[in-house]
Motif scaffolding. Sequence first.
Motif, mmCIF file in Angstrom:
data_model
loop_
_atom_site.group_PDB
_atom_site.id
_atom_site.type_symbol
_atom_site.label_atom_id
_atom_site.label_comp_id
_atom_site.label_asym_id
_atom_site.label_seq_id
_atom_site.Cartn_x
_atom_site.Cartn_y
_atom_site.Cartn_z
ATOM 1 N N ALA A 7 -7.001 14.840 13.229
ATOM 2 C CA ALA A 7 -7.646 14.473 11.961
ATOM 3 C C ALA A 7 -7.507 12.983 11.648
ATOM 4 N N GLY A 8 -6.651 12.267 12.386
ATOM 5 C CA GLY A 8 -6.452 10.845 12.142
ATOM 6 C C GLY A 8 -5.381 10.520 11.127
ATOM 7 N N VAL A 9 -4.483 11.464 10.904
ATOM 8 C CA VAL A 9 -3.400 11.291 9.932
ATOM 9 C C VAL A 9 -2.376 10.283 10.447
ATOM 10 N N PHE A 10 -1.861 9.434 9.564
ATOM 11 C CA PHE A 10 -0.876 8.434 9.949
ATOM 12 C C PHE A 10 0.477 9.067 10.262
ATOM 13 N N ALA A 11 0.924 10.004 9.404
ATOM 14 C CA ALA A 11 2.238 10.622 9.586
ATOM 15 C C ALA A 11 2.275 11.983 8.911
ATOM 16 N N VAL A 12 3.172 12.839 9.410
ATOM 17 C CA VAL A 12 3.463 14.126 8.782
ATOM 18 C C VAL A 12 4.961 14.136 8.494
ATOM 19 N N ILE A 13 5.308 14.447 7.245
ATOM 20 C CA ILE A 13 6.704 14.419 6.828
ATOM 21 C C ILE A 13 7.077 15.735 6.150
ATOM 22 N N HIS A 14 8.377 15.974 6.043
ATOM 23 C CA HIS A 14 8.869 17.104 5.249
ATOM 24 C C HIS A 14 8.817 16.716 3.774
ATOM 25 N N LYS A 15 8.539 17.680 2.925
ATOM 26 C CA LYS A 15 8.503 17.406 1.485
ATOM 27 C C LYS A 15 9.855 16.946 0.957
ATOM 28 N N ASP A 16 10.928 17.320 1.628
ATOM 29 C CA ASP A 16 12.251 16.923 1.146
ATOM 30 C C ASP A 16 12.744 15.617 1.777
ATOM 31 N N THR A 17 11.827 14.807 2.299
ATOM 32 C CA THR A 17 12.187 13.500 2.843
ATOM 33 C C THR A 17 12.883 12.674 1.762
ATOM 34 N N ASP A 18 13.957 12.000 2.132
ATOM 35 C CA ASP A 18 14.705 11.214 1.140
ATOM 36 C C ASP A 18 13.864 10.030 0.659
ATOM 37 N N PRO A 19 14.115 9.560 -0.564
ATOM 38 C CA PRO A 19 13.291 8.493 -1.141
ATOM 39 C C PRO A 19 13.165 7.240 -0.280
ATOM 40 N N GLU A 20 14.251 6.767 0.298
ATOM 41 C CA GLU A 20 14.176 5.536 1.100
ATOM 42 C C GLU A 20 13.248 5.719 2.298
ATOM 43 N N SER A 21 13.320 6.870 2.941
ATOM 44 C CA SER A 21 12.419 7.135 4.067
ATOM 45 C C SER A 21 10.976 7.242 3.594
ATOM 46 N N LEU A 22 10.767 7.857 2.442
ATOM 47 C CA LEU A 22 9.423 7.963 1.886
ATOM 48 C C LEU A 22 8.848 6.573 1.605
ATOM 49 N N PHE A 23 9.646 5.692 1.022
ATOM 50 C CA PHE A 23 9.195 4.320 0.761
ATOM 51 C C PHE A 23 8.789 3.642 2.071
ATOM 52 N N ASP A 24 9.641 3.790 3.095
ATOM 53 C CA ASP A 24 9.360 3.160 4.390
ATOM 54 C C ASP A 24 8.058 3.683 4.994
ATOM 55 N N ILE A 25 7.843 4.986 4.913
ATOM 56 C CA ILE A 25 6.639 5.587 5.493
ATOM 57 C C ILE A 25 5.397 5.128 4.741
ATOM 58 N N VAL A 26 5.450 5.133 3.419
ATOM 59 C CA VAL A 26 4.299 4.709 2.620
ATOM 60 C C VAL A 26 3.986 3.232 2.897
ATOM 61 N N ARG A 27 4.995 2.399 2.960
ATOM 62 C CA ARG A 27 4.774 0.979 3.228
ATOM 63 C C ARG A 27 4.237 0.751 4.644
ATOM 64 N N ALA A 28 4.761 1.495 5.620
ATOM 65 C CA ALA A 28 4.278 1.378 6.992
ATOM 66 C C ALA A 28 2.819 1.808 7.083
ATOM 67 N N ALA A 29 2.480 2.893 6.399
ATOM 68 C CA ALA A 29 1.095 3.357 6.392
ATOM 69 C C ALA A 29 0.190 2.290 5.776
ATOM 70 N N ALA A 30 0.616 1.712 4.661
ATOM 71 C CA ALA A 30 -0.195 0.688 3.997
ATOM 72 C C ALA A 30 -0.384 -0.540 4.884
ATOM 73 N N SER A 31 0.654 -0.919 5.590
ATOM 74 C CA SER A 31 0.538 -2.110 6.444
ATOM 75 C C SER A 31 -0.376 -1.848 7.633
ATOM 76 N N ALA A 32 -0.603 -0.585 7.960
ATOM 77 C CA ALA A 32 -1.504 -0.232 9.054
ATOM 78 C C ALA A 32 -2.960 -0.203 8.598
ATOM 79 N N VAL A 33 -3.218 -0.228 7.294
ATOM 80 C CA VAL A 33 -4.590 -0.219 6.781
ATOM 81 C C VAL A 33 -5.252 -1.524 7.167
ATOM 82 N N ASP A 34 -6.316 -1.407 7.895
ATOM 83 C CA ASP A 34 -7.123 -2.578 8.265
ATOM 84 C C ASP A 34 -6.301 -3.644 8.987
#
Length: 134
Positions: free
Chosen positions: A103-130
Amino acid sequence: MTVRVLIADDSSLQRSGWRMVLESQPDLEIVGEAGDGARVLAIVRREPTDVVLMDVHMPRVNGLVASERILTDAAVRELGAPPRIVLATALELDDHLAEAARAGVFAVIHKDTDPESLFDIVRAAASAVDGRAD
């Protein structure tokens, strides 16, 4: 750089939790919330979004189908590069990885991912945009 995030989950409690955690970061901005994949597509068609944090299992249109639609939708592309998708699940990650990759998804995570990891994943995904970097 401010990262514009859309939160999607059929549980209002889950959406509230993600919102509270993500809003604790000055560089993360919540641009909307949705309870199903159809609503996600409607929002990203009108609201520039960098990252969609979305549950895999939602009513009407699930996260995998919504991801495919978002990444191929002409109206979304008119706003610029389509957002990166981070899918979340309470089930086994392996159950969704192959479909998510197709489907072209950047990442799949567990809902219970800790906040720091969630921040890192969201920021990494954003930096991959364009192809932009932090």
